[in-house]
Design a protein around this motif. Structure first.
Motif, PDB file in Angstrom:
ATOM      1  N   MET A   1       0.826  -1.204   0.000  1.00 18.92           N
ATOM      2  CA  MET A   1       0.000   0.000   0.000  1.00 18.92           C
ATOM      3  C   MET A   1       0.866   1.262   0.000  1.00 18.92           C
ATOM      4  O   MET A   1       0.545   2.248  -0.652  1.00 18.92           O
ATOM      5  N   ASP A   2       1.956   1.197   0.776  1.00 14.16           N
ATOM      6  CA  ASP A   2       2.831   2.367   0.836  1.00 14.16           C
ATOM      7  C   ASP A   2       3.478   2.645  -0.516  1.00 14.16           C
ATOM      8  O   ASP A   2       3.646   3.789  -0.918  1.00 14.16           O
ATOM      9  N   VAL A   3       3.818   1.566  -1.217  1.00 16.50           N
ATOM     10  CA  VAL A   3       4.429   1.738  -2.529  1.00 16.50           C
ATOM     11  C   VAL A   3       3.431   2.351  -3.493  1.00 16.50           C
ATOM     12  O   VAL A   3       3.761   3.230  -4.311  1.00 16.50           O
ATOM     13  N   THR A   4       2.189   1.940  -3.413  1.00 17.89           N
ATOM     14  CA  THR A   4       1.162   2.499  -4.292  1.00 17.89           C
ATOM     15  C   THR A   4       0.933   3.970  -4.002  1.00 17.89           C
ATOM     16  O   THR A   4       0.788   4.798  -4.913  1.00 17.89           O
TER      17      THR A   4
ATOM     18  N   LEU B   1       3.988  10.567  -6.446  1.00 17.01           N
ATOM     19  CA  LEU B   1       5.008  10.948  -7.412  1.00 17.01           C
ATOM     20  C   LEU B   1       4.378  11.351  -8.736  1.00 17.01           C
ATOM     21  O   LEU B   1       4.805  12.336  -9.367  1.00 17.01           O
ATOM     22  N   SER B   2       3.361  10.611  -9.162  1.00 19.92           N
ATOM     23  CA  SER B   2       2.696  10.974 -10.412  1.00 19.92           C
ATOM     24  C   SER B   2       1.976  12.305 -10.295  1.00 19.92           C
ATOM     25  O   SER B   2       1.946  13.100 -11.245  1.00 19.92           O
ATOM     26  N   VAL B   3       1.405  12.567  -9.120  1.00 14.27           N
ATOM     27  CA  VAL B   3       0.752  13.864  -8.904  1.00 14.27           C
ATOM     28  C   VAL B   3       1.769  14.993  -8.948  1.00 14.27           C
ATOM     29  O   VAL B   3       1.528  16.065  -9.520  1.00 14.27           O
TER      30      VAL B   3
ATOM     31  N   TYR C   1       2.770  15.548 -12.532  1.00 15.77           N
ATOM     32  CA  TYR C   1       1.708  16.234 -13.274  1.00 15.77           C
ATOM     33  C   TYR C   1       1.648  17.712 -12.897  1.00 15.77           C
ATOM     34  O   TYR C   1       1.525  18.593 -13.772  1.00 15.77           O
ATOM     35  N   SER C   2       1.729  18.000 -11.600  1.00 18.10           N
ATOM     36  CA  SER C   2       1.695  19.407 -11.172  1.00 18.10           C
ATOM     37  C   SER C   2       2.908  20.174 -11.667  1.00 18.10           C
ATOM     38  O   SER C   2       2.807  21.353 -12.027  1.00 18.10           O
ATOM     39  N   PHE C   3       4.062  19.515 -11.722  1.00 10.58           N
ATOM     40  CA  PHE C   3       5.255  20.191 -12.215  1.00 10.58           C
ATOM     41  C   PHE C   3       5.128  20.495 -13.710  1.00 10.58           C
ATOM     42  O   PHE C   3       5.557  21.554 -14.179  1.00 10.58           O
ATOM     43  N   ARG C   4       4.530  19.548 -14.465  1.00  9.52           N
ATOM     44  CA  ARG C   4       4.322  19.807 -15.886  1.00  9.52           C
ATOM     45  C   ARG C   4       3.350  20.954 -16.095  1.00  9.52           C
ATOM     46  O   ARG C   4       3.541  21.784 -16.994  1.00  9.52           O
TER      47      ARG C   4
END
Length: 1094
Positions: free
Chosen positions: A1-4, A10-12, A15-18
């Motif tokens: 669960m922690d890995v997910t 990280l994906s968020v 996305y926010s950085f892009r």
């Protein structure tokens, strides 16, 4: 669960950085569009302008991380200076993708002298494998580089390091050294047993045209040329061999040139006997002679050897011819190489003991200094005379740069680019002209100086924002700069080092717009956009007095555009003349005992009273305090009763844009230039104000035209005091006497100071008013020492530079010559004696004009000459200043940089704020800033001889020769039987001559007449005035041509045509008159005369 969860977070973040990057790119594009619109002259609302503060806040909000302000400032400055360039987003975080952008990060302690990362490598394209460059020679006078490889490849490189010519020596022995024979214009090289002399300038593709001199007694190891400027067509070379001998070998031009000229076929290798040459030698060492050099400044030669006792010999050439004792320097394990530094007057030696020793040329007992640091034996040493550096090289390819004056180590770098099989570096030379270290091994490596890369790659910036004010303190030799961010910086002129700075001097976020320095250089005043004025101590930067903001003042209504210190006899009070943005001119007073400044008076607006043809208005002076002697009293207009009342029209009212004053004995003047092109002169001695000049249609409003087209951007008084006039007269008399005594040396010295050789003769002295033509009459001393009336010079928005008398007479109207014409001028400056005039324009050009003789009556406009112009900035120049004692030019621009230039050649010296200190010495290194690509352009004077006009036709008729011809001389000879052969005897062709310069050519019409044949049909045809005609003109024109052609085509009618021509000749003799019409003879295509009969 922690890995997910981590993956989702990280994906968020990605996305926010892009998304932040997309908005950042839009922000950058918006800023770039605003900067492009500003350069195009479009108006942008103040609230819509994205300045640095807004940009920094937006970036912080987008990325939500703490960013370095220095990185953001560098990014914003680069975006403002070049809005068209592509910029990578990673630069906002301090990461650079291009090497040029990261140059500031490369310049560290390891690259203080040579920038190793910018090394250039040239491969040796020889046909023989495993070949190395054994010798490199630089020819400064020709800007050529000569390399000689070990296996016989000799190449000549030009200034762009392109191979100009090369040859391959077909000899079994290896080449050990080479040099250039300046008198014979040939290259000399030595092998183990021969001397090679190569004529590299010979014609033809076959370059195997060299002479081989042999045999030699010993194996030759080194060679050098002894320059003998007093002996033409002769060369002396010094040779060192493995027997310890140093030989002096003499060669003459007869040995090579005459023998070569007799050979008509292709030149081949010619072998010459060494016994036929004059040579002397002497054994000076007990081991191999590693290097031999001749020092022209000391008239001595030096030779080094591996001998521990006779390691270095330093003597004159005469010692080779006798057995007298020589000056010897001993060192352990001998010396591999040595060099001589002219400025420091020391000899530097290096050898197997890994120690550099510094010797005085005449003290051989003990070295004056030692430089220790090499871990391997020293193989080469060269010097940089300009920077006083010694560059030493070891056998491990490790370079060390030393300072001769301080004996300190400056830089260490290693040639680690080569592989394990590469050979060591055998030769090294320092190119003074291009400031580059050149080495030879398997390749040619070139190491540029760091300062050269800095000056050409780094974007100059003195302030983070655009420059508003730049001033020069003549007493302290310091420069004061103020930017729109309200930061005052004081710099040292000679070094470029910043002394101190003042942040927000008039309060937070209050922009400084003007400043002035008093004549003693002790005080300086600053003016802000709020109308406040402060006086500071220049040496310490301490605030002394202040003019507070008025209570009823509106925002930006009292914006101060200009400040000028006034001369006063009372040392305990100060007077400042101030110009506000609304056109108001006022005088501010400051007493020594008071803390606050006060406004004494304001000049009334004179433009309403100078309307309707009124050019002169009387003034009434009034002083509130009669005991106080102020420089300019308060004045009022004397208005006549019948004068019309003026009504102010807002559509046609224009304010004062610039002012200047002349406060000297006999003159108390204030001149003002307005936005509509008017020049208003306030004369406080005569108590008048008058209109010097008013352009036509300046009061009318035309929406289709630029409202600033008549604007005067700067105005200046040109005045020469009696002291300056007396000094100029003495200098001109001295220079003229020197010119009469020796004209040659002066012209040669002058040519060194100019960009173009054709302009160099006396140009610099002519600009400064120190030289006058010998043919012109010089006025007497009494006339020269008298002060002449001042002259006004104005810089206009339309790009014109105009000179006026005080009466309003236009003396000169000139459009300065630049690459782009009609550019708005922004700034003017002149020296104390009004001999040099400088102007700056919107495109960043500097225009240098000579006005040394213009002030002398009569004011001849031809004495006003533009001498030089160069591009100093890529943006608008705010201020240009000429430093007389240094002969330098200071330029300040809206790009945020203040730059330093040589005045009379436009050479770039550097910018204030750079890492290295200035070098104001005249140098040959011509470099340009990274944002400037245009070279300085010199303006030649008009030639005294008019150029020959190019005529379409080569010959014209000489009428004087034509009038001398008579009918008897024309027809004295018998006509030929063939058509047109008779024209060879006519003197018409003898009267044709080449057109003269001042003579108008005759009107020509048709040429290339096919019927006349290939010879006479190609001759030019001219229209000649026709004299009186004959009753029976001769049949030798078009009809004769027609019948002759018929006779050729039809042979049966030939006898009949000949009979007609004989009858016509008989009739001509019977009706002979004095004048004959020959037009039909020479113009076959003209219409037939009426009197002609077949």
């Amino acid at each position: 669960m922690d890995v997910t969860k981590d993956k989702r977070s990280l994906s968020v973040q990605i996305y926010s950085f892009r998304m932040a990057l997309n908005r950042f790119e839009k922000l950058v594009e918006q800023v770039a569009a605003q900067k492009r619109d500003e350069r195009a002259g479009l108006f942008i609302q103040k609230e819509d302008v994205i300045d640095y503060d807004k940009f920094y806040a937006s970036v912080q909000e987008l990325f939500d991380i703490e960013m370095k302000s220095q990185d953001v400032k560098c990014f914003y400055r680069k975006l403002c200076k070049n809005p068209h360039a592509s910029i990578d987003w990673c630069e906002i975080f301090g990461y650079f993708s291009a090497e040029a952008d990261s140059l500031a990060y490369q310049v560290d302690k390891e690259n203080l002298v040579f920038l190793v990362s910018k090394k250039q490598r040239i491969a040796t394209s020889g046909s023989r494998r495993r070949d190395v460059i054994k010798c490199i020679i630089k020819i400064p006078q020709l800007d050529l580089l000569i390399t000689a490889s070990q296996k016989g490849l000799i190449r000549v490189f030009n200034s762009q390091m392109k191979v100009q010519i090369s040859t391959s020596i077909t000899d079994t022995s290896w080449i050990t050294g080479c040099d250039y024979l300046s008198q014979l214009k040939r290259i000399v090289a030595t092998t183990e047993r021969t001397i090679i002399v190569w004529d590299y300038k010979s014609q033809g593709s076959n370059q195997q045209n060299y002479f081989v001199i042999k045999p030699m007694d010993h194996c030759l190891l080194c060679v050098c040329v002894v320059p003998l400027p007093d002996q033409l067509c002769r060369e002396d070379i010094l040779l060192g061999d493995d027997g310890g001998f140093v030989s002096r070998f003499t060669m003459n031009s007869e040995d090579f040139g005459l023998k070569q000229a007799k050979i008509k076929k292709k030149l081949q290798n010619q072998i010459l006997d060494s016994k036929n040459f004059k040579s002397v030698k002497r054994k000076l060492h007990n081991d191999w002679v590693m290097k031999v050099r001749y020092i022209p400044s000391l008239n001595c030669f030096g030779s080094c050897s591996l001998d521990s006792v006779h390691s270095l010999v330093f003597e004159s050439l005469k010692r080779l011819e006798d057995n007298s004792p020589v000056r010897e320097f001993a060192m352990p394990k001998g010396a591999n190489t040595f060099c001589y530094c002219i400025k420091a007057n020391v000899i530097i030696t290096g050898g197997e003991d890994k120690v550099l020793r510094l010797w005085h040329p005449y003290i051989s007992t003990k070295p004056v200094g030692k430089l220790v640091g090499h871990m391997f034996s020293i193989t080469e040493i060269v010097t940089n005379e300009k920077d006083q550096h010694v560059i030493s090289l070891s056998s491990a390819k490790v370079f060390r740069v030393w300072d001769i004056q301080t004996l300190s180590l400056l830089q260490v770098f290693h040639d680690n680019q080569g592989g394990p099989g590469d050979m060591q570096i055998y030769s090294m030379v320092y190119d003074t002209k291009h400031s580059m270290l050149i080495t030879g091994s398997n390749f040619i490596d070139m190491y540029p100086l760091t300062r050269m890369i800095q000056d050409t790659k780094q974007v100059p910036h003195t302030h983070e924002r655009e420059i508003n004010v730049m001033l020069y303190n003549k007493c302290f030799h310091q420069v004061l700069t103020i930017c729109s961010e309200s930061i005052i910086k004081v710099w040292e002129l000679e070094t470029g080092i910043q002394i101190y700075q003042i942040v927000d001097p008039h309060g937070f976020n209050v922009e400084l717009t003007s400043a002035a320095i008093d004549e003693n250089g002790v005080l300086f005043a600053t003016g802000a956009c709020t109308g406040t004025v402060k006086i500071w101590d220049f040496s310490s930067g301490q605030e002394m007095k202040v003019l507070l903001e008025g209570k009823d003042w509106k925002e930006e209504e009292h914006w101060l555009k200009d400040l000028i210190f006034l001369h006063t006899q009372d040392k305990h009070q100060y007077f400042i003349l101030a110009l506000e943005c609304n056109g108001t001119i006022k005088m501010i007073q400051g007493k020594e005992e008071d803390t606050y400044l006060v406004v004494m008076w304001e000049l009334p607006d004179a433009m309403p009273y100078l309307q309707d043809g009124t050019h002169n208005v009387q003034l009434k002076t009034s002083t509130k305090d009669g005991n106080m002697a102020i420089p300019f009293p308060d004045v009022e207009f004397i208005i006549q009763r019948n004068a019309p009342q003026y009504t102010n029209n807002p559509a046609t009212s224009f304010g004062v844009s610039c002012i200047d004053l002349l406060q000297i004995e006999g003159y108390n003047l204030i001149v003002a230039g307005t936005s509509n092109g008017m020049i208003i002169l306030w004369n406080f001695v005569a108590s008048t104000v008058k209109e010097v000049y008013r352009p036509k249609d300046c009061s009318t409003v035309d929406l289709d035209l630029d409202p600033k087209r008549f604007r005067i951007n700067d105005i200046l008084f040109l005045f020469r005091t009696p002291e300056c006039a007396r000094r100029s007269s003495q200098e001109s008399i001295c220079s003229s006497s020197q010119c009469e005594a020796s004209k040659g040396p002066q012209s040669s010295k002058g040519s060194k100071q100019s960009i173009q050789d054709s302009e160099g003769k006396g140009e610099r002295t002519d600009i400064m008013g120190e030289q006058q033509p010998a043919g012109k009459k010089c006025p007497g001393p009494a006339n020269l020492t008298e002060a002449q009336p001042p002259i006004l010079v104005t810089a206009h928005e339309d790009g014109h530079l105009r000179l006026w008398t005080l009466e309003g007479r236009l003396l000169k109207d000139m459009l300065p010559f630049t690459k782009h014409s009609a550019i708005s001028l922004t700034s003017l400056y002149t020296d104390s004696c009004s001999r040099v005039l400088l102007a700056g324009n919107v495109e960043g050009h500097v225009i240098l004009c000579s006005i040394s003789s213009l002030l002398d009556p009569p004011h001849d406009e031809r004495k006003f000459k533009q001498v030089l112009s160069w591009r100093a900035h890529s943006s608008e120049i705010v201020q240009v200043i000429y430093v007389e004692d240094k002969q330098m030019v200071l330029t300040a621009s809206v790009d945020g940089s203040v730059r330093l230039w040589h005045a009379f050649n436009g050479h770039y010296c550097g910018y204030f704020g750079q890492q290295r200190v200035f070098d104001l010495s005249q140098t040959r290194d011509f470099i340009l800033p990274c944002d400037v690509t245009e070279l300085p352009a010199g303006v030649k004077e008009e030639s005294k001889f008019t150029k020959k006009q190019k005529y379409e036709y080569p010959l014209i008729l000489d009428r004087q020769k034509w009038r001398k011809m008579t009918s008897t001389t024309l027809l004295s000879k018998r006509a030929s039987s063939k058509a047109f052969e008779v024209q060879h005897d006519f003197k018409f062709f003898k009267s044709l001559s080449s057109p003269k310069t001042l003579r108008n050519a005759l009107e020509g019409f048709m040429t290339e007449n096919k019927e006349a044949g290939i010879v006479f049909g190609s001759l030019p045809i001219y229209r000649v005035p026709s004299p009186t005609t004959l009753r029976f003109p001769p049949l030798i024109g078009a009809e004769a041509q027609k019948e002759s052609s018929d006779s050729i085509s039809a042979k049966k009618k030939g006898s009949h045509g000949q009979h007609e021509r004989m009858s016509q000749r008989k009739s001509l003799k019977r009706n002979l008159v004095l004048q004959i019409n020959l037009a039909s003879s020479f113009f076959p295509n003209l219409s037939k005369p009426k009197g002609n009969s077949e």
